[in-house]
Design an enzyme around this catalytic site. Structure first.
Site, mmCIF file in Angstrom:
data_model
loop_
_atom_site.group_PDB
_atom_site.id
_atom_site.type_symbol
_atom_site.label_atom_id
_atom_site.label_comp_id
_atom_site.label_asym_id
_atom_site.label_seq_id
_atom_site.Cartn_x
_atom_site.Cartn_y
_atom_site.Cartn_z
ATOM 1 N N GLY A 221 0.828 -1.204 0.000
ATOM 2 C CA GLY A 221 0.000 0.000 0.000
ATOM 3 C C GLY A 221 0.861 1.252 0.000
ATOM 4 O O GLY A 221 1.960 1.268 -0.557
ATOM 5 N N SER A 222 0.378 2.256 0.717
ATOM 6 C CA SER A 222 1.015 3.576 0.652
ATOM 7 C C SER A 222 2.434 3.609 1.205
ATOM 8 O O SER A 222 3.140 4.600 1.004
ATOM 9 C CB SER A 222 0.163 4.597 1.409
ATOM 10 O OG SER A 222 -1.137 4.596 0.861
ATOM 11 N N VAL A 223 2.838 2.569 1.925
ATOM 12 C CA VAL A 223 4.218 2.514 2.402
ATOM 13 C C VAL A 223 5.168 2.665 1.216
ATOM 14 O O VAL A 223 6.240 3.263 1.331
ATOM 15 C CB VAL A 223 4.461 1.194 3.151
ATOM 16 C CG1 VAL A 223 5.938 0.974 3.416
ATOM 17 C CG2 VAL A 223 3.694 1.170 4.463
ATOM 18 N N LYS A 225 5.010 4.577 -1.115
ATOM 19 C CA LYS A 225 5.191 5.980 -1.518
ATOM 20 C C LYS A 225 6.540 6.523 -1.060
ATOM 21 O O LYS A 225 7.059 7.496 -1.615
ATOM 22 C CB LYS A 225 4.061 6.856 -0.951
ATOM 23 C CG LYS A 225 2.724 6.598 -1.651
ATOM 24 C CD LYS A 225 1.586 7.307 -0.957
ATOM 25 C CE LYS A 225 0.253 6.948 -1.623
ATOM 26 N NZ LYS A 225 -0.887 7.297 -0.766
#
Lengths: 499, 501
Positions: A221-223, A225
């Site tokens: 997921g957003s990790v 980013k």
């Protein structure tokens, strides 16, 4: 009648000659193979003649021996049971050993070259002191806090993992995998009972035998980013550079929305703000603007695609195998970039898969000024007389980003915890940075909650980097619970909690 | 059929020592010396066991060796007076194997007592103690045989009776209810409570006497009145009838009792006596062809039809690849035993772990069928090679007695017995070392088991008796002319043929 009698004598002579030749085959040519054959239980009995070394951490024995009065003289016991099982593994009588018990088997059993001098002296003194002892780098407080918070989590999640690393050295401070198992029944000298217990664990659909911290790969997921941010900073972006955002972004058939309406609705947002709020549209556009190669290369520089890492001792590079994290395919069949896939991959979705250890390594790299240290679990090897034979010397594994980029990323991640989605990871008196991730997986299933982060103490020293992963978290804000647990683990690792 | 005429006993057989001409060497003192040497080895074996099991050598370590020593000394005295010319190597060689057997079985008892935290068994308790008692009984029986039968040719008087007794002995367990006769799936025993005997073991002696007598009587017809078929001379059916009947019957019964090893032994016994009697190599060829053909057919039938042959097929499969997992873990007839035996032998290596220092308890049936594997772990290749040489010595000494004895009956009996003993050693040792498929057999004089020990000691007594006849100076030549002279064996035994139809 004498001629046939003599010939009968020759026949007997030939038959006995065959017996003798075959005995030579069995007792000379095949002797070593038979002596060490798996079916030869004498090997096992001999192995249990001398005490196996102790596995310990922070002065606490995690795997030790109990004397018995059966044929196998020592019974292996694991006093802490489930808490350390995924790391230490087990050393059963007939099933194969796992974990540190397997990777340090030579040293623990006394067969290692490192213990040659001890073996030599025991030949003369006659007493066999047994194998060497393994001291793990684990911080028992951090490990206990991690285990307690994971298994007692506020969302009732049953599967997940947590890893904490000392950013400056790569020493693993805590490694927890949930659900775990009690290794004690598996090492029972009653091999039938042991097989039964093992088979029950193998059949368990929650897969307790898997060490999820190093062996499970899930969409981050957003990790992810953080990787895309690093790629941007490496390519001329500043933390204050305005990037395109918006509430919806359509690219090549994919529709990217933000997690909530109020997240980055404006058309422009700084890179730092985008990370702080976890702006999906911003990062999807950023990834596409950078291109698939830059995203993939940065991920690779951080340790993605590497399936050679083993977390154990730095000397022999043996230990727990780490599954490779992958960015997955981001190309069309004709070789051009699949921009829809790139947009989704930039959010850590699509085919991006990551181990919790990889997440912790990313946070540790940022906290350590861009240098990623090789992770290890074995701090020291002690001889049977507790003489130190080996001490881990920290070793740089790779340097994916410059210290300047690392500083920028650090600021951005601190902002995530102070102003953004990772507020629950805050520790009083510490500077904490991090990144949350809420990863969609199967249709209709609850998302996985991720948090990677690091903590600096009052003196500005990086004390811990951590990754917490919870599978299928119900009740929304999946990453918030991971962030809360991560904060407590880092606090304990810094020696400020868990008592 | 009437009993055949039997010649009068040799005139000089009255008055024991008087028949030894002056200056004639009986080699009895050589036998005594070898016997003492053998007992020293047994004693050292027993002491080493104690040193390795208890860490000290206690006084009790010497008792079993001393007891077997006294027993063999007793038999030596009997031989000295009843068979003064007997081969001096036979008795010490057998005594050494028997003594090692008793010591090794006691070693297994001690290890088991230690493992189960029980007091160690008394000298006459446990398998080793029972073997010691059986040794005593066997030696007494052997002595009685030597005392009663002063001339081996007397046996031929009862040849038909012995043939019948042999068949009955073989068939008895098959006829008796399984509750009395069955042990581990094979019906070979007669049990009375805790006491059991294997009558088939004794049948060997009776059958070889019958074969020898019959073949000697029919020798001329068998080799002369034959029909040529496919280039091979076949005797007439009526001449061969009784022997073939007896042999086929015993073979059938043994197959029915699932005792393939013994069936093989009887087959070998029959073929070899026929070959020696007729001096026709064609018998060997026919025998071997029949044997291998039969084995191959049984193997194929086992693979396709199953039923009674399935057991045989399983054994062949296990033999071909004992370490294959499906053979190792199969429910019945697995290669577990064979593999554990091989691993024991391999662990022993060249020198062995030393008596008392191995783990023979890991090999199933180590007291009986697999004793050689258990022993091999502790005495190594060198020790087993020495044992093999001992067995070879016994067999070749038996054959030598057959060569030298002057009557055809004695030649066939000694030759048949010696050859069968050698074949038995080959079948069981070949089986446990993986050379040939495994068939249950005792290792002569070594395995626990009273019947086998007793029958084989009777066999040795018979060989001693015949070797005495073979080596004694030719009587009637005059005591004033001592020294070895050419016996009329040169004339192919024809002139000294004593049994006439």
């Amino acid at each position: 009648m004498n001629a046939p009698l003599r010939r009968s004598g020759v026949v007997i002579l030939v038959l006995f000659g065959l017996l003798f030749a075959n005995l030579n085959w069995v007792q000379f040519y095949k002797a070593d193979e038979y002596r060490t054959h798996d079916f030869n239980s004498r090997v096992v009995v001999a192995e249990y003649e001398t005490p196996r070394g102790v596995i310990e951490a922070g002065g606490q024995a995690l795997a030790q021996n109990k004397t018995t009065d059966d044929e196998l003289k020592y019974l292996r016991t694991y006093p802490e049971g489930k808490i350390y099982a995924p790391v230490i593994g087990y050393k059963p009588v007939i099933i194969g050993a796992t974990g540190i018990e397997a990777s340090e088997n030579d040293f623990l059993s006394g067969a290692s070259d490192k213990l040659f001098a001890d073996r030599l002296s025991s030949m003369f003194t006659g007493d066999n002191p047994g194998g060497g002892n393994v001291v793990l780098s684990l911080n028992t407080k951090a490990q206990e806090v991690a285990w307690k918070q994971m298994t007692d989590n506020q969302r009732g999640v049953t599967k997940g993992a947590a890893v904490a690393i000392d950013p400056g050295t790569g020493a693993i401070q805590a490694m927890v995998s949930m659900p775990s198992y009690d290794p004690n029944p598996l090492v029972s000298h009653d091999t039938e009972a042991a097989s039964k217990a093992y088979n029950a664990l193998v059949k368990d659909k929650d897969e307790p035998l898997i060490n999820r911290a190093v062996g499970a790969t899930l969409p981050p997921g957003s990790v992810f980013k953080v990787i895309v941010s690093a790629a941007a900073l490496q390519n001329g972006y500043k933390t204050s550079t305005e990037i395109e955002a918006g509430s919806v972004y359509r690219e090549g058939g994919a529709t990217i929305r933000n997690s909530e309406e109020e997240v980055c609705p404006g058309s422009q947002v700084t890179l730092k703000e985008a990370l702080t709020e976890s702006c999906n549209t911003g990062f999807a556009r950023l990834g596409v603007a950078l291109g698939a190669d830059k995203v993939k290369d940065t991920a690779k520089a951080f340790g993605f695609e590497d399936d050679t890492i083993k977390v154990g001792d730095l000397d022999s590079k043996s230990g727990l195998s780490v599954a490779a994290s992958r960015t997955g395919e981001i190309a069309n069949p004709d070789g051009t970039t699949d921009t829809a896939a790139l947009a989704q991959s930039s959010l850590g979705q699509r085919d991006v898969r990551m181990t919790p250890l990889q997440g912790a390594l990313m946070a540790a790299t940022v906290a350590n000024g861009g240098r990623q240290m090789r992770p290890y679990l074995v701090q020291k090897l002690l001889g049977p007389d507790r003489r130190t034979i080996y001490t881990a010397e920290a070793e740089k594994l790779r340097e994916p980003i410059t210290s300047g980029v690392a500083d920028d990323l650090r600021d951005m991640m601190v902002s995530v915890v102070e102003n953004g989605t990772g507020k629950r990871a805050r520790i009083e008196g510490f500077t904490v940075g991090g990144k949350t991730g809420t990863a969609q997986n199967a249709e209709g299933a609850n998302p996985h909650g991720w948090f990677i982060g690091f903590a600096f103490d009052e003196s500005g020293k990086a004390v811990s980097a951590v990754c917490v992963m919870l599978e299928n978290v119900p009740g929304g804000h999946a990453s918030a619970e991971a962030a809360r647990i991560a904060g407590l683990i880092m606090k304990a690792a810094a020696g400020r909690g868990g008592d | 059929m009437t009993a055949p005429a039997v010649p009068a006993p040799p005139p000089a057989s009255t008055g024991e020592m008087s028949r030894i001409p002056t200056g004639w060497k009986t080699r009895r003192n050589a036998e005594l010396g070898l016997l003492a040497f053998a007992m020293v080895i047994v004693a050292v074996f027993g002491a080493t066991v104690e040193a390795n099991q208890f860490g000290e050598i206690r006084m009790t370590a010497w008792i079993p060796a001393a007891l077997v020593g006294i027993l063999f000394l007793g038999l030596h005295v009997v031989v000295r007076y009843t068979a003064p010319f007997a081969d001096p190597v036979l008795l010490p060689a057998v005594a050494l194997i028997n003594g090692i057997g008793v010591a090794f079985l006691r070693r297994l008892d001690l290890a088991r007592a230690i493992a189960q935290k029980q007091p160690e068994p008394g000298i006459f308790a446990g398998t080793g103690g029972r073997q010691l008692a059986w040794t005593l009984a066997s030696l007494i029986l052997a002595a009685v045989l030597l005392l009663l039968i002063r001339d081996h040719k007397i046996v031929s008087r009862y040849a038909y009776t012995l043939g019948l007794v042999g068949i009955v002995l073989v068939m008895l367990p098959a006829v008796l209810p399984p509750s009395i006769s069955e042990v581990n799936g094979a019906r070979l025993w007669i049990r009375f409570g805790s006491f059991s005997i294997q009558p088939g073991e004794f049948a060997k002696l009776a059958l070889v006497s019958f074969f020898a007598y019959y073949l000697v009587r029919k020798r001329e017809v068998l080799s002369l009145a034959s029909r040529r078929f496919l280039g091979i001379d076949f005797p007439r059916g009526r001449d061969l009838g009784p022997v073939v009947t007896v042999w086929l019957l015993s073979l059938l019964v043994l197959v029915f009792e699932k005792d393939l090893g013994t069936a093989l032994l009887y087959f070998g016994l029959f073929v070899v006596t026929l070959y020696v009697a007729t001096e026709r190599a064609s018998w060997l060829i026919i025998g071997l062809l029949l044997f291998f053909g039969g084995v191959y057919v049984a193997y194929l039938l086992g693979a396709s039809v199953g039923g009674p042959f399935a057991n045989f097929y399983d054994r062949a499969e296990v033999w071909l690849d004992p370490f294959a997992l499906e053979n190792y873990e199969r429910e019945s007839g697995s290669s577990y035993q064979l593999v554990q035996g091989l691993l024991g032998l391999g662990t022993g290596g060249l020198f062995g772990a030393g008596p008392g220092a191995g783990s023979p308890g890991k090999v199933p049936e180590v007291r009986t069928d697999f004793i050689f594997a258990g022993l091999g772990e502790e005495i190594g290749l060198f020790g087993l090679a020495a044992l093999l040489v001992l067995y070879l010595l016994i067999v070749e000494r038996g054959l030598r007695a057959a060569l030298a004895v002057r009557d055809s009956f004695g030649k066939l009996v000694a030759g048949g017995l010696a050859f069968t003993l050698g074949l038995q050693v080959f079948v069981i040792l070949g089986g446990i070392t993986g050379l040939i498929p495994l068939t249950g057999q005792t290792t002569p004089f070594l395995s626990a088991g009273g019947s086998s020990l007793m029958a084989n000691w009777l066999l040795i007594a018979m060989l001693l008796r015949i070797s005495d006849a073979a080596r004694q100076p030719v009587t009637g030549a005059g005591p004033e002319r001592p020294g070895p002279k050419k016996a009329p064996t040169q004339l192919h035994g024809a002139m000294t043929e004593v049994i006439k139809p």
